[in-house]
Write a protein that holds these residues in place. Structure first.
Motif, PDB file in Angstrom:
ATOM      1  N   ASP A 189      -3.354  -5.488   3.937  1.00  0.00           N
ATOM      2  CA  ASP A 189      -4.246  -5.808   2.827  1.00  0.00           C
ATOM      3  C   ASP A 189      -4.451  -7.296   2.577  1.00  0.00           C
ATOM      4  O   ASP A 189      -5.432  -7.680   1.927  1.00  0.00           O
ATOM      5  CB  ASP A 189      -3.740  -5.142   1.552  1.00  0.00           C
ATOM      6  CG  ASP A 189      -3.974  -3.638   1.545  1.00  0.00           C
ATOM      7  OD1 ASP A 189      -5.118  -3.218   1.802  1.00  0.00           O
ATOM      8  OD2 ASP A 189      -3.026  -2.880   1.290  1.00  0.00           O
ATOM      9  N   GLU A 244      -5.187   2.133   2.529  1.00  0.00           N
ATOM     10  CA  GLU A 244      -5.045   0.965   3.427  1.00  0.00           C
ATOM     11  C   GLU A 244      -5.199   1.375   4.873  1.00  0.00           C
ATOM     12  O   GLU A 244      -5.844   0.686   5.670  1.00  0.00           O
ATOM     13  CB  GLU A 244      -3.680   0.306   3.187  1.00  0.00           C
ATOM     14  CG  GLU A 244      -3.453  -0.991   3.956  1.00  0.00           C
ATOM     15  CD  GLU A 244      -2.791  -0.794   5.324  1.00  0.00           C
ATOM     16  OE1 GLU A 244      -2.623  -1.789   6.049  1.00  0.00           O
ATOM     17  OE2 GLU A 244      -2.438   0.359   5.666  1.00  0.00           O
ATOM     18  N   HIS A 255       0.858  -1.188   0.000  1.00  0.00           N
ATOM     19  CA  HIS A 255       0.000   0.000   0.000  1.00  0.00           C
ATOM     20  C   HIS A 255       0.893   1.236   0.000  1.00  0.00           C
ATOM     21  O   HIS A 255       1.983   1.230   0.574  1.00  0.00           O
ATOM     22  CB  HIS A 255      -0.973   0.003   1.190  1.00  0.00           C
ATOM     23  CG  HIS A 255      -0.353   0.348   2.520  1.00  0.00           C
ATOM     24  ND1 HIS A 255      -0.239   1.646   2.976  1.00  0.00           N
ATOM     25  CD2 HIS A 255       0.172  -0.434   3.497  1.00  0.00           C
ATOM     26  CE1 HIS A 255       0.330   1.639   4.175  1.00  0.00           C
ATOM     27  NE2 HIS A 255       0.600   0.396   4.513  1.00  0.00           N
TER      28      HIS A 255
END
Length: 415
Positions: free
Chosen positions: A251, A166, A107
């Motif tokens: 994630d 994120e 991210h």
């Protein structure tokens, strides 16, 4: 020195310099902490997209404005923000396996200027949170992985993804998977549905390697993953702690929730995490090079597996970490557990909290709490759940070669 050795050393230095350059730009004051929807967020996404464009990656959307690497999304209820995932594809070369995709990702957003409710560990301090380790380090490594596999042409197809938002709740990765569920005529060079994604490798906070140690979560989410990770660790000389489940605050959790096997690579926490002090000069670039070599070999093996990775549902090993404890020691334990010494290392001891007030310091290895031995994070959580506020307990630690017992006065956690 042979020509081959000289060439290898030159390539090594060039890769490390490229990673350093990416970190220094993404974590620069100019980008202002890369908060979603800000000017700095736009500059970060443009930098990443430009790198992919120069490497002539396959685009993922039809776009006349030459933004074929952008998956745009809007999120938020009270305050809506628009940001992007930056995505590119390397098509596989095997006629059968090229229809199966591996997502390799990081991210690129961070906390902006911090402040109350931002996730900053210094919420009373407004200032740029550069996010050098979190997660410019992951972005830099993934860019180098993209460069490598663009030339290497893997058997399976690889999606390189840089997720936005994120830090706001894994928004970008969730939006990506939602996008993959629905037909979109603008989408190109991607699987028709998310079922074409057979594995995911996530790199988040890989810039502060210590003692050649790394944590890999998700090793139980497919039957071949643990052995593969251990073999690659042995080949590359790293000490890797394998965590079976794929949950956790990054994630990969979005993918494992969709029954996709995952591997999450991290070198762990530190005092500068989520503060303005997470700057490029604090990173271990030699360690990032080792992470690159480890992840490159791991992904190459994943891409070449003759059979599709199976998915195994693994219960979260972090249940206790979400329990509402009555007390806090005020420390962040070593989630990697890579130490060969019995006990649990205190990675971060927060100033002004019980452990720090008693004399415990970052790097101490906790061997006993209230007379009971512990060996890992799960036992630490179990012991913490037994304790009551207002009491004083002995905590035995190893500091270097010295064993010390501290008397820790326990206080309730701040809600």
């Amino acid at each position: 020195m042979s020509v081959a050795v000289a060439f290898a050393l030159q390539a090594f230095a060039q890769r490390q310099e490229e990673m350093r350059g990416a970190v220094e730009y993404l974590a620069s004051q100019e980008l202002g902490g890369r908060f979603p929807g800000t000017h700095g967020d736009t500059l970060a996404s443009e930098f990443i997209a430009d790198q992919l464009r120069k490497l002539k990656f396959k685009r993922v959307v039809k776009d006349k404005k030459n933004k074929g690497y952008y998956h745009d999304f809007t999120y938020g209820k009270t305050e809506q923000r628009t940001t992007h995932n930056i995505i590119a594809v390397v098509p596989g070369k095997d006629k059968r396996l090229k229809h199966e995709y591996i997502v390799v990702c990081s991210h690129y957003d961070h906390l902006g200027m911090g402040g109350e409710g931002s996730g900053s560990r210094r919420p009373d301090t407004l200032g740029v949170h550069p996010g050098a380790d979190d997660n410019a380090s992951g972005d830099a490594v993934v860019l180098e992985l993209a460069r490598h596999f663009k030339k290497a042409r893997p058997a399976r197809s690889i999606i390189f993804a840089f997720f936005g938002a994120e830090e706001q709740g894994l928004v970008g990765s969730k939006q990506f998977l939602e996008w993959m569920k629905h037909d979109d005529r603008r989408r190109i060079n991607l699987p028709k549905t998310k079922d074409g994604i057979v594995a995911m490798v996530n790199l988040d906070m890989v810039g502060r390697m210590r003692d050649k140690a790394m944590s890999v979560s998700g090793t139980g989410t497919s039957s071949s993953f643990k052995a593969m990770v251990e073999e690659v660790a042995g080949q590359t000389g790293l000490h890797v702690a394998c965590i079976p489940d794929g949950y956790g605050p990054s994630d990969q959790a979005s993918f494992v929730a969709q029954d996709i096997p995952v591997l999450f690579l991290t070198t762990g926490g530190h005092m500068e995490y989520h503060t303005p002090a997470d700057v490029p000069s604090t990173l271990n670039y030699d360690g990032m090079q080792q992470t690159l070599e480890f992840s490159r070999e791991l992904i190459a093996r994943l891409a070449a597996m003759p059979e599709t990775p199976d998915y195994i549902s693994v219960p979260s090993s972090q249940k206790m970490s979400h329990a509402k404890f009555k007390v806090t020691l005020g420390l962040m334990p070593d989630v990697m557990g890579a130490s060969t010494i019995p006990g649990l290392r205190a990675d971060i001891v927060v100033a002004g909290k019980p452990a720090h007030n008693a004399g415990i310091r970052s790097g101490d290895i906790i061997q006993e709490i209230n007379g009971k031995p512990l060996k890992d994070i799960n036992e630490y959580m179990e012991l913490l759940a037994e304790l009551q506020p207002g009491t004083t307990i002995p905590v035995k630690v190893l500091r270097g070669e010295e064993t010390i017992v501290f008397q820790v006065h326990l206080t309730p956690p701040v809600r």
